[in-house]
Design a protein around this motif. Structure first.
Motif, PDB file in Angstrom:
ATOM      1  N   MET A  53       0.885  -1.152  -0.325  1.00 39.39           N
ATOM      2  CA  MET A  53      -0.126  -0.161  -0.164  1.00 39.39           C
ATOM      3  C   MET A  53       0.883   1.089   0.047  1.00 39.39           C
ATOM      4  O   MET A  53       0.600   2.054  -0.465  1.00 39.39           O
ATOM      5  CB  MET A  53      -0.987   0.585   0.984  1.00 39.39           C
ATOM      6  CG  MET A  53      -2.209  -1.262   1.202  1.00 39.39           C
ATOM      7  SD  MET A  53      -2.995  -1.377   2.892  1.00 39.39           S
ATOM      8  CE  MET A  53      -3.630   0.491   3.020  1.00 39.39           C
ATOM      9  N   THR A  54       2.019   1.207   0.837  1.00 40.24           N
ATOM     10  CA  THR A  54       3.175   2.500   0.729  1.00 40.24           C
ATOM     11  C   THR A  54       3.233   2.934  -0.710  1.00 40.24           C
ATOM     12  O   THR A  54       3.562   3.205  -1.387  1.00 40.24           O
ATOM     13  CB  THR A  54       4.158   2.157   1.879  1.00 40.24           C
ATOM     14  OG1 THR A  54       3.879   2.327   2.826  1.00 40.24           O
ATOM     15  CG2 THR A  54       4.955   3.493   1.908  1.00 40.24           C
ATOM     16  N   ASP A  55       3.646   1.369  -1.699  1.00 33.34           N
ATOM     17  CA  ASP A  55       4.423   1.622  -2.878  1.00 33.34           C
ATOM     18  C   ASP A  55       3.803   1.797  -3.609  1.00 33.34           C
ATOM     19  O   ASP A  55       3.838   2.926  -4.266  1.00 33.34           O
ATOM     20  CB  ASP A  55       4.681  -0.023  -3.226  1.00 33.34           C
ATOM     21  CG  ASP A  55       6.091  -0.410  -2.466  1.00 33.34           C
ATOM     22  OD1 ASP A  55       6.798   0.419  -1.331  1.00 33.34           O
ATOM     23  OD2 ASP A  55       6.671  -1.671  -2.249  1.00 33.34           O
ATOM     24  N   LEU A  56       1.548   1.856  -3.796  1.00 36.46           N
ATOM     25  CA  LEU A  56       0.907   2.186  -4.733  1.00 36.46           C
ATOM     26  C   LEU A  56       0.924   3.831  -4.113  1.00 36.46           C
ATOM     27  O   LEU A  56       0.487   4.438  -5.352  1.00 36.46           O
ATOM     28  CB  LEU A  56      -0.556   1.193  -4.115  1.00 36.46           C
ATOM     29  CG  LEU A  56      -0.351   0.072  -4.359  1.00 36.46           C
ATOM     30  CD1 LEU A  56      -1.006  -0.293  -4.059  1.00 36.46           C
ATOM     31  CD2 LEU A  56      -0.290   0.081  -5.879  1.00 36.46           C
ATOM     32  N   ARG A  57       0.822   4.504  -2.936  1.00 39.59           N
ATOM     33  CA  ARG A  57       0.615   5.495  -2.171  1.00 39.59           C
ATOM     34  C   ARG A  57       2.419   6.562  -3.161  1.00 39.59           C
ATOM     35  O   ARG A  57       2.164   7.010  -3.763  1.00 39.59           O
ATOM     36  CB  ARG A  57       1.034   6.057  -1.040  1.00 39.59           C
ATOM     37  CG  ARG A  57      -0.680   5.323  -1.059  1.00 39.59           C
ATOM     38  CD  ARG A  57      -0.758   5.566   1.049  1.00 39.59           C
ATOM     39  NE  ARG A  57      -1.333   5.917   1.392  1.00 39.59           N
ATOM     40  CZ  ARG A  57      -1.944   4.693   2.291  1.00 39.59           C
ATOM     41  NH1 ARG A  57      -0.978   3.589   2.519  1.00 39.59           N
ATOM     42  NH2 ARG A  57      -3.223   4.048   2.641  1.00 39.59           N
ATOM     43  N   GLN A  58       3.467   5.860  -2.714  1.00 40.58           N
ATOM     44  CA  GLN A  58       4.629   6.299  -3.875  1.00 40.58           C
ATOM     45  C   GLN A  58       4.257   6.446  -4.901  1.00 40.58           C
ATOM     46  O   GLN A  58       4.395   7.740  -5.661  1.00 40.58           O
ATOM     47  CB  GLN A  58       5.615   5.315  -3.919  1.00 40.58           C
ATOM     48  CG  GLN A  58       6.641   6.294  -3.701  1.00 40.58           C
ATOM     49  CD  GLN A  58       7.329   7.867  -3.014  1.00 40.58           C
ATOM     50  OE1 GLN A  58       7.268   7.781  -2.065  1.00 40.58           O
ATOM     51  NE2 GLN A  58       7.650   8.686  -4.480  1.00 40.58           N
ATOM     52  N   GLU A  59       3.416   5.592  -5.925  1.00 43.74           N
ATOM     53  CA  GLU A  59       3.095   5.806  -7.727  1.00 43.74           C
ATOM     54  C   GLU A  59       2.540   6.538  -7.535  1.00 43.74           C
ATOM     55  O   GLU A  59       2.698   6.852  -8.547  1.00 43.74           O
ATOM     56  CB  GLU A  59       2.923   4.351  -8.078  1.00 43.74           C
ATOM     57  CG  GLU A  59       2.719   3.841  -9.082  1.00 43.74           C
ATOM     58  CD  GLU A  59       2.199   2.059  -9.495  1.00 43.74           C
ATOM     59  OE1 GLU A  59       1.512   2.485 -10.239  1.00 43.74           O
ATOM     60  OE2 GLU A  59       2.035   1.464  -8.656  1.00 43.74           O
ATOM     61  N   MET A  60       1.284   7.085  -6.591  1.00 40.71           N
ATOM     62  CA  MET A  60       0.763   8.206  -7.330  1.00 40.71           C
ATOM     63  C   MET A  60       1.301   9.154  -7.408  1.00 40.71           C
ATOM     64  O   MET A  60       0.913  10.002  -8.264  1.00 40.71           O
ATOM     65  CB  MET A  60      -0.503   7.575  -6.057  1.00 40.71           C
ATOM     66  CG  MET A  60      -1.331   6.893  -6.298  1.00 40.71           C
ATOM     67  SD  MET A  60      -2.878   6.790  -5.318  1.00 40.71           S
ATOM     68  CE  MET A  60      -3.688   8.307  -5.742  1.00 40.71           C
ATOM     69  N   PHE A  61       2.009   9.697  -6.501  1.00 44.27           N
ATOM     70  CA  PHE A  61       2.727  10.908  -5.937  1.00 44.27           C
ATOM     71  C   PHE A  61       3.608  10.542  -6.854  1.00 44.27           C
ATOM     72  O   PHE A  61       3.752  12.098  -7.811  1.00 44.27           O
ATOM     73  CB  PHE A  61       3.806  10.339  -4.279  1.00 44.27           C
ATOM     74  CG  PHE A  61       4.218  11.906  -4.577  1.00 44.27           C
ATOM     75  CD1 PHE A  61       3.683  13.746  -4.068  1.00 44.27           C
ATOM     76  CD2 PHE A  61       5.451  11.866  -3.948  1.00 44.27           C
ATOM     77  CE1 PHE A  61       4.377  14.217  -3.512  1.00 44.27           C
ATOM     78  CE2 PHE A  61       5.790  13.351  -4.401  1.00 44.27           C
ATOM     79  CZ  PHE A  61       5.718  14.359  -4.006  1.00 44.27           C
TER      80      PHE A  61
END
Length: 86
Positions: A53-61
């Motif tokens: 989930m953290t990686d996905l948030r970073q991807e969105m950023f």
């Protein structure tokens, strides 16, 4: 008009990418909820889900930053200066 069309396309592409990533995040959240609901406190598995989930948030950023660069490339220097003032 062409400039607006280009920016609109860039923004639509971002929305589509974010929708895809958010779907993945929701799937991870569901999996996490199911683990909690079943009293499965496998900490390693929960940590793995949280990391995804953290990686996905970073991807969105990162997608947002890329989109901003693309929009700035379409704008004139004067338009970028006007946006800075807002």
């Amino acid at each position: 008009e062409e400039q607006r069309s280009q920016i609109s396309k860039i923004q639509n592409d971002l929305r589509q990418k974010h929708t895809e990533v958010m779907g993945k995040m929701q799937a991870e959240m569901l999996q996490m909820r199911e683990m909690f609901a079943s009293n499965n406190s496998d900490e390693a598995a929960l940590s793995t889900i949280f990391k995804k989930m953290t990686d996905l948030r970073q991807e969105m950023f990162d997608q947002l930053l890329s989109t901003q660069k693309q929009v700035n490339a379409v704008l004139t220097d004067e338009q970028r200066e006007l946006l800075k003032g807002k």
